[in-house]
Design a protein around this motif. Sequence first.
Motif, PDB file in Angstrom:
ATOM      1  N   UNK A  19      13.381  33.691  65.390  1.00 48.09           N
ATOM      2  CA  UNK A  19      12.641  34.510  66.354  1.00 48.09           C
ATOM      3  C   UNK A  19      13.512  34.730  67.590  1.00 48.09           C
ATOM      4  N   UNK A  20      13.682  35.974  67.951  1.00 49.67           N
ATOM      5  CA  UNK A  20      14.526  36.328  69.100  1.00 49.67           C
ATOM      6  C   UNK A  20      13.664  37.051  70.131  1.00 49.67           C
ATOM      7  N   UNK A  21      13.367  36.394  71.263  1.00 47.76           N
ATOM      8  CA  UNK A  21      12.557  37.042  72.305  1.00 47.76           C
ATOM      9  C   UNK A  21      13.301  38.238  72.910  1.00 47.76           C
ATOM     10  N   UNK A  22      12.555  39.347  73.054  1.00 47.16           N
ATOM     11  CA  UNK A  22      13.096  40.529  73.716  1.00 47.16           C
ATOM     12  C   UNK A  22      12.007  41.106  74.602  1.00 47.16           C
ATOM     13  N   UNK A  23      12.031  40.728  75.873  1.00 41.78           N
ATOM     14  CA  UNK A  23      10.996  41.192  76.787  1.00 41.78           C
ATOM     15  C   UNK A  23       9.644  40.631  76.390  1.00 41.78           C
ATOM     16  N   UNK A  68      19.522  41.712  60.658  1.00 44.38           N
ATOM     17  CA  UNK A  68      18.468  42.689  60.345  1.00 44.38           C
ATOM     18  C   UNK A  68      17.139  42.225  60.939  1.00 44.38           C
ATOM     19  N   UNK A  69      16.384  43.173  61.510  1.00 43.41           N
ATOM     20  CA  UNK A  69      15.081  42.868  62.096  1.00 43.41           C
ATOM     21  C   UNK A  69      13.998  43.188  61.062  1.00 43.41           C
ATOM     22  N   UNK A  70      13.177  42.187  60.733  1.00 45.67           N
ATOM     23  CA  UNK A  70      12.123  42.365  59.741  1.00 45.67           C
ATOM     24  C   UNK A  70      10.769  42.675  60.360  1.00 45.67           C
TER      25      UNK A  70
END
Length: 380
Positions: free
Chosen positions: A48-52, A211-213
């Motif tokens: 999990x990569x937080x973005x805003x 890749x973003x799922x």
Amino acid sequence: MTDGSHSWLPEHQLGVAATLSHADDLIGQVGDLLFEYQLQPDVLRLAEVPTGAFSKTVVERVAPIPRKVPLLVADALVALRAALEHVLFAEVEFLDGSPLDKKAARLIEMPASTTWEHFEEWKKQRRRNGPPSLRTGGALLRRIGGLQPYHRPHDPHEHPLARLTLHTNHAKHRMPAVTAVRLAAMYRDDQRPRSLKDLPPRPETPMRVGDVLAETPIGVQIPVSLFPTIGINRPDTDRWPVLMHELDEIFHWVRTQAVPRLITSTDPPSPALPTHYEIAVGHENERQAIAAGSTTSAAERHSNRTNAAWAREELVHLIGQMPSAPTCAQIVAWLDHLTDEEVVARVKRLHPTDSQYNAAVMAGLRAEASDFEDDQSASA
């Protein structure tokens, strides 16, 4: 089991059944490796990569595919092409009544013409030095012509013969088959489908690190299930069809269309050649051995095995959350004594929309699992 003695298969063509059986065995080995590979808990590892205000679910790792997979795939495809070439060679010698000289033998090959013009050029090259049966007007030439990809009206490159030739030329002259992990299916755990086949197809793209799922608001957790599979690249294209599907489609065409049509000049006769029969031992009566073979292909066996693994997991989950259910270990023990076909058949009892009917089905399955546990306890 097949039925009959394959009277349409002449003595000089008996060997093709063994070549097809060998190809099926190679595809079976591919399926075994893929099944074990896909059982790994982390074929795809996610992060999990937080973005805003959102969190992106990103591919962090893709498990490496065993090197033996593309090598076996290449061997299977080459064996299928050999089946066609062997039938063609044997038929030419039979029709012409004598062994071929070296010059004529070099001209024996199965073309894969995507245009009429290309096939005409192929025929032209055989008019002078080719064997009599491959000269203009011969019955065998008409059989070959009827199998050419250019007869496919919309996209001749999708024809099984065109694909077989594309793959084998690449494997023989460049490198073994190119394979990669694809995502066959993904669904939310609160929206489980009755079958993976009920889900819409996903793009034919290999999975890569980064890749973003999915993307969800920070703090929101939505459990999902992922089903990775292996795709094969069609050389010189950006297509990545499911590997076992590609192998099965080509194998089925060679076995049920190309080989019988090359031999008989007619619509494929019955019974069809088996997908495999016992070729690891010698047979006094080869026809009898062929007739005792199976018509279930390696790809079908792999599909049944994969579906059963998914069905077992689903039944443990569904029964385990019911009131008065046996323990998960007891449910697993009950499922372990069932065949793959029996497990899949039980899942297929469920209706896609009728919840009342499904409740009755699940109650019956829970009772079946409980009865099995009672029987085991009584016999202990």
